[in-house]
Design a protein around this motif. Structure first.
Motif, mmCIF file in Angstrom:
data_model
loop_
_atom_site.group_PDB
_atom_site.id
_atom_site.type_symbol
_atom_site.label_atom_id
_atom_site.label_comp_id
_atom_site.label_asym_id
_atom_site.label_seq_id
_atom_site.Cartn_x
_atom_site.Cartn_y
_atom_site.Cartn_z
ATOM 1 N N UNK A 261 2.474 5.984 -2.959
ATOM 2 C CA UNK A 261 3.501 6.944 -3.394
ATOM 3 C C UNK A 261 3.542 7.049 -4.917
ATOM 4 N N UNK A 262 3.406 5.911 -5.593
ATOM 5 C CA UNK A 262 3.383 5.943 -7.055
ATOM 6 C C UNK A 262 2.158 6.694 -7.562
ATOM 7 N N UNK A 263 1.020 6.512 -6.882
ATOM 8 C CA UNK A 263 -0.188 7.220 -7.285
ATOM 9 C C UNK A 263 -0.043 8.720 -7.036
ATOM 10 N N UNK A 264 0.627 9.099 -5.947
ATOM 11 C CA UNK A 264 0.854 10.513 -5.665
ATOM 12 C C UNK A 264 1.679 11.162 -6.768
ATOM 13 N N UNK A 265 2.701 10.448 -7.248
ATOM 14 C CA UNK A 265 3.545 10.969 -8.324
ATOM 15 C C UNK A 265 2.741 11.088 -9.614
ATOM 16 N N UNK A 266 1.943 10.057 -9.908
ATOM 17 C CA UNK A 266 1.195 10.036 -11.168
ATOM 18 C C UNK A 266 0.124 11.114 -11.214
ATOM 19 N N UNK A 267 -0.547 11.353 -10.076
ATOM 20 C CA UNK A 267 -1.652 12.319 -10.055
ATOM 21 C C UNK A 267 -1.189 13.741 -9.788
ATOM 22 N N UNK B 129 0.829 -1.205 0.000
ATOM 23 C CA UNK B 129 0.000 0.000 0.000
ATOM 24 C C UNK B 129 0.869 1.262 0.000
ATOM 25 N N UNK B 130 1.959 1.234 0.743
ATOM 26 C CA UNK B 130 2.841 2.398 0.800
ATOM 27 C C UNK B 130 3.439 2.679 -0.575
ATOM 28 N N UNK B 131 3.899 1.625 -1.251
ATOM 29 C CA UNK B 131 4.494 1.793 -2.578
ATOM 30 C C UNK B 131 3.451 2.273 -3.578
ATOM 31 N N UNK C 153 -6.291 11.455 0.803
ATOM 32 C CA UNK C 153 -5.299 11.228 1.853
ATOM 33 C C UNK C 153 -4.052 10.534 1.334
ATOM 34 N N UNK C 154 -4.242 9.462 0.556
ATOM 35 C CA UNK C 154 -3.070 8.670 0.168
ATOM 36 C C UNK C 154 -2.353 9.240 -1.043
ATOM 37 N N UNK C 155 -3.030 9.982 -1.921
ATOM 38 C CA UNK C 155 -2.385 10.547 -3.100
ATOM 39 C C UNK C 155 -2.130 12.039 -2.955
#
Length: 481
Positions: free
Chosen positions: A137-143, A132-134, A162-164
């Motif tokens: 973080x990848x979703x935060x970068x993508x969005x 979930x952490x990985x 919250x997570x992105x």
């Protein structure tokens, strides 16, 4: 508008994301927009295919890495994705599913080409475990550079924000929908006696779907011989249910159907009186909506976005424990038995007013199957979903195109500075392709959809047809000049 749906998950793979993409694309086509789908190849299904109403699908030849998802290289697919987006004159790229690597890569290429991007998140994720952490973080970068996000529930919106770390103003809630003209009740398919009650479960048999809860509930109903279970779906937890069935000698009362095509789900649902959902996490849960549309009582765990999906008068909510789900299921069984007895007494007395509203039928037990179908039809329909999605597209199109400097600054906010190098490398590759394969040398597809033109039926070429959930998939070889 010219729209590109991008996801690793599409036909012939079947699931909630695949159905959402297909139905939304069909509605957008009917409203005059141009829509294409980009996904990876499935077996020998490669190249360009045409589906119902001329929905153009690019099955690009990328090898699957894990769980129907392509390897996240970020740069290897740039030439092909650039060619498709420019050839189709795409304005908006709509990515689906946080798990889809292809969706994120296509959105990244689109932003570097100056196009708009929209993302739909279909799932809920945790914050504690490593995966979930990985993923978060990848979703935060993508969005970071996405124009707008769509979630299927308000709980899903809170989870994504919250997570992105996406701004709340850039996230809209647009639920899924169901074709209530197809998912209709058919009381004739139910047992014709006054005792038998069928409990239907249609789900992937995995831990996340709460199969362990189901395995604990089935033995508790062993003393009720009139209660039967119809379980559709497959997965690693199937052996657990089979062991429970054998251990309790319930072979004649627990039917395991195995994996089901989506076209056959309705045929299973209409055989039941109660639909049981034991999921441990859900953002929306299409299964309970389809079951309610088929006229079944719904008993579901109170997790994720499920409490906001259906009104309380057509769904019983429980905690995700064996005892709580068992009590909710017993309440639904008692309601069903009471309704059977009331109906039986009325017909025995010669009455024909079985469907006439009475004071005793003002609660949930008084709703007939077709009334539940109408409630779902009013709440969730694809025309409404399409109109709301169009508003998101128009909002994205009004935004100023992002510069490379702004995109790099947005990525830096995530704290993963090496990804700035990835963005820079992708930009350099695109600039090289602009020199090596100039845009003026790329053949541009016609904007009009010949499948929807009035004269198409008279002049269409011979096609090879393949059935898809009651629709027709037309396969046509694409010719490149």
């Amino acid at each position: 508008m010219k729209i590109c749906m991008a996801s690793d998950f599409f036909y012939p793979n079947m699931g909630g994301v695949e159905e959402h993409i297909f139905n939304l694309s069909q509605c957008l086509l009917a409203r005059g927009h141009k829509v294409i789908v980009i996904t990876h190849s499935y077996g020998d299904r490669k190249g360009v295919r045409y589906m119902t109403n001329g929905l153009k699908v690019y099955y690009i030849p990328i090898r699957v890495f894990y769980n129907q998802v392509v390897l996240p290289t970020m740069i290897c697919n740039i030439p092909l994705l650039r060619y498709i987006l420019l050839r189709e004159q795409i304005e908006i790229v709509h990515g689906h599913s946080a798990f889809s690597t292809l969706a994120h890569e296509t959105m990244n290429v689109a932003k570097l080409l100056g196009l708009k991007s929209v993302f739909t998140d279909h799932s809920l994720f945790g914050f504690a475990d490593l995966s979930a952490v990985v993923t978060n973080k990848f979703l935060e970068i993508s969005l970071a550079n996405c124009n707008h996000c769509i979630c299927v529930s308000h709980t899903g919106k809170e989870n994504t924000v919250l997570r992105a770390k996406v701004l709340r103003d850039k996230v809209s809630v647009i639920p899924n929908a169901v074709d209530t003209a197809y998912f209709t009740p058919n009381p004739c398919r139910r047992p014709n006696d006054d005792e038998t009650i069928n409990v239907v479960v249609v789900s992937r048999l995995v831990y996340r779907k709460g199969v362990d809860l189901l395995a604990g509930i089935i033995p508790k109903l062993k003393h009720l011989p009139n209660v039967h279970f119809i379980i559709g779906g497959d997965g690693p937890k199937r052996t657990l249910l089979e062991e429970v069935r054998e251990r309790n000698n319930m072979q004649d009362r627990v039917v395991m159907l195995g994996a089901l095509e989506h076209a056959k789900v309705r045929d299973v649902l209409v055989q039941g009186h109660i639909f049981l959902n034991t999921s441990l996490t859900e953002a929306y849960c299409m299964a309970i909506v389809e079951a309610a549309a088929c006229g079944l009582q719904v008993v579901s765990t109170k997790v994720g976005g499920i409490p906001e999906v259906l009104p309380s008068n057509i769904m019983i909510l429980t905690e995700p424990t064996v005892e709580s789900v068992y009590r909710g299921l017993r309440e639904a069984i008692e309601r069903e038995m009471e309704k059977k007895q009331i109906t039986s007494r009325r017909y025995m007395n010669g009455s024909i007013d079985g469907l006439v509203a009475t004071p005793a039928r003002t609660s949930y037990k008084g709703l007939c199957a077709f009334e539940r179908n109408q409630i779902v039809a009013n709440l969730y329909n694809w025309n409404n979903v399409t109109e709301r999605t169009e508003k998101v597209y128009r909002t994205a199109l009004r935004e100023t195109p992002a510069t490379l400097e702004l995109m790099m600054k947005n990525v830096l906010k995530s704290g993963v500075w090496p990804f700035v190098l990835v963005i820079s490398l992708c930009h350099l590759i695109l600039r090289f392709l602009d020199w090596f394969v100039p845009r003026k040398h790329i053949d541009v597809c016609v904007a009009d959809n010949p499948f929807l033109s009035p004269g198409y039926e008279r002049q269409r070429p011979s096609t090879n047809t393949v059935g898809l959930t009651g629709t027709t998939v037309r396969r046509k070889r694409e010719k490149f000049s």
